[in-house]
Design a protein around this motif. Structure first.
Motif, PDB file in Angstrom:
ATOM      1  N   TYR A  20       0.835  -1.211   0.000  1.00  0.00           N
ATOM      2  CA  TYR A  20       0.000   0.000   0.000  1.00  0.00           C
ATOM      3  C   TYR A  20       0.862   1.250   0.000  1.00  0.00           C
ATOM      4  O   TYR A  20       0.570   2.218  -0.699  1.00  0.00           O
ATOM      5  CB  TYR A  20      -0.920   0.020   1.222  1.00  0.00           C
ATOM      6  CG  TYR A  20      -2.128  -0.887   1.152  1.00  0.00           C
ATOM      7  CD1 TYR A  20      -2.443  -1.615   0.005  1.00  0.00           C
ATOM      8  CD2 TYR A  20      -2.977  -1.008   2.240  1.00  0.00           C
ATOM      9  CE1 TYR A  20      -3.552  -2.439  -0.044  1.00  0.00           C
ATOM     10  CE2 TYR A  20      -4.103  -1.830   2.198  1.00  0.00           C
ATOM     11  CZ  TYR A  20      -4.377  -2.538   1.061  1.00  0.00           C
ATOM     12  OH  TYR A  20      -5.485  -3.334   1.018  1.00  0.00           O
ATOM     13  N   LEU A  25      -1.086   4.065  -1.907  1.00  0.00           N
ATOM     14  CA  LEU A  25      -2.408   3.963  -1.285  1.00  0.00           C
ATOM     15  C   LEU A  25      -2.428   4.603   0.090  1.00  0.00           C
ATOM     16  O   LEU A  25      -3.469   5.068   0.538  1.00  0.00           O
ATOM     17  CB  LEU A  25      -2.814   2.494  -1.133  1.00  0.00           C
ATOM     18  CG  LEU A  25      -3.757   1.928  -2.150  1.00  0.00           C
ATOM     19  CD1 LEU A  25      -4.201   0.535  -1.780  1.00  0.00           C
ATOM     20  CD2 LEU A  25      -4.946   2.800  -2.425  1.00  0.00           C
ATOM     21  N   VAL A  50      -8.174   2.958   4.055  1.00  0.00           N
ATOM     22  CA  VAL A  50      -7.936   2.124   2.874  1.00  0.00           C
ATOM     23  C   VAL A  50      -8.512   0.725   3.072  1.00  0.00           C
ATOM     24  O   VAL A  50      -9.145   0.178   2.169  1.00  0.00           O
ATOM     25  CB  VAL A  50      -6.428   2.073   2.526  1.00  0.00           C
ATOM     26  CG1 VAL A  50      -6.143   1.012   1.485  1.00  0.00           C
ATOM     27  CG2 VAL A  50      -5.960   3.440   2.046  1.00  0.00           C
ATOM     28  N   LYS A  51      -8.330   0.168   4.244  1.00  0.00           N
ATOM     29  CA  LYS A  51      -8.879  -1.163   4.513  1.00  0.00           C
ATOM     30  C   LYS A  51     -10.396  -1.145   4.372  1.00  0.00           C
ATOM     31  O   LYS A  51     -10.984  -2.037   3.751  1.00  0.00           O
ATOM     32  CB  LYS A  51      -8.476  -1.640   5.906  1.00  0.00           C
ATOM     33  CG  LYS A  51      -8.983  -3.033   6.192  1.00  0.00           C
ATOM     34  CD  LYS A  51      -8.588  -3.547   7.540  1.00  0.00           C
ATOM     35  CE  LYS A  51      -9.218  -4.928   7.729  1.00  0.00           C
ATOM     36  NZ  LYS A  51      -9.044  -5.454   9.044  1.00  0.00           N
ATOM     37  N   ARG A  54     -11.308  -0.685   0.597  1.00  0.00           N
ATOM     38  CA  ARG A  54     -11.002  -1.903  -0.177  1.00  0.00           C
ATOM     39  C   ARG A  54     -11.993  -3.011   0.146  1.00  0.00           C
ATOM     40  O   ARG A  54     -12.427  -3.737  -0.741  1.00  0.00           O
ATOM     41  CB  ARG A  54      -9.571  -2.375   0.098  1.00  0.00           C
ATOM     42  CG  ARG A  54      -8.506  -1.488  -0.517  1.00  0.00           C
ATOM     43  CD  ARG A  54      -8.528  -1.480  -2.031  1.00  0.00           C
ATOM     44  NE  ARG A  54      -8.240  -2.810  -2.546  1.00  0.00           N
ATOM     45  CZ  ARG A  54      -8.834  -3.344  -3.604  1.00  0.00           C
ATOM     46  NH1 ARG A  54      -9.734  -2.667  -4.289  1.00  0.00           N
ATOM     47  NH2 ARG A  54      -8.514  -4.548  -4.012  1.00  0.00           N
ATOM     48  N   SER A  55     -12.368  -3.150   1.418  1.00  0.00           N
ATOM     49  CA  SER A  55     -13.313  -4.205   1.779  1.00  0.00           C
ATOM     50  C   SER A  55     -14.681  -3.943   1.166  1.00  0.00           C
ATOM     51  O   SER A  55     -15.452  -4.878   0.948  1.00  0.00           O
ATOM     52  CB  SER A  55     -13.415  -4.361   3.297  1.00  0.00           C
ATOM     53  OG  SER A  55     -14.060  -3.255   3.873  1.00  0.00           O
ATOM     54  N   ILE A  60      -8.338   0.017  -6.352  1.00  0.00           N
ATOM     55  CA  ILE A  60      -7.064   0.570  -5.894  1.00  0.00           C
ATOM     56  C   ILE A  60      -6.744   1.865  -6.626  1.00  0.00           C
ATOM     57  O   ILE A  60      -6.291   2.833  -6.017  1.00  0.00           O
ATOM     58  CB  ILE A  60      -5.929  -0.468  -6.076  1.00  0.00           C
ATOM     59  CG1 ILE A  60      -6.063  -1.563  -5.019  1.00  0.00           C
ATOM     60  CG2 ILE A  60      -4.556   0.185  -6.004  1.00  0.00           C
ATOM     61  CD1 ILE A  60      -5.061  -2.692  -5.144  1.00  0.00           C
TER      62      ILE A  60
END
Length: 122
Positions: A20, A25, A50-51, A54-55, A60
């Motif tokens: 990342y 990221l 970011v987590k 993304r989930s 990205i």
């Protein structure tokens, strides 16, 4: 915090955290005199953001764009907001599609309860 601590806190592998950072990221993490990453609270907020994104399935590339705009400063506030609004719209569409899939699964599961001899017709 060390990369090990951040990895455990957010349940993200150390390799993922390095990745990342490498692709932009999350902004570059400061390092101590020994070259070991030293995550600040701000860094941790980026990891958490970011987590979460993304989930939810945000690409990205979109997140890299967002971080890049953020790093350019306040003059990009409007662009960042528009980017997030568009991603929210896309997420709502995905949620509708997922709801339809859940309903279809519920229908199929219910059919198993009605089928004679366990045979389910399409």
């Amino acid at each position: 915090m060390t990369i090990t601590e951040v990895s455990k806190k957010f349940d993200v592998s150390q390799d993922t955290l390095r990745y990342y950072e490498r692709i932009g990221l999350i902004p570059s993490v400061n390092r101590n005199k020994s070259g070991i990453r030293n995550y600040t609270e701000e860094d941790c907020r980026w990891v958490e953001f970011v987590k979460c994104m993304r989930s939810a399935g945000l690409p990205i590339e979109v997140l890299i764009e967002y971080v890049g705009l953020f790093q350019q400063g306040d003059e990009t506030t409007g662009a960042r907001k528009e980017l997030l609004i568009e991603q929210r719209k896309q997420l709502l569409i995905k949620m509708e599609e997922m709801q339809k899939t859940v309903e279809r699964l519920d229908y199929k599961i219910a059919r198993y309860g009605q089928a004679a001899g366990g045979i389910v017709l399409w």
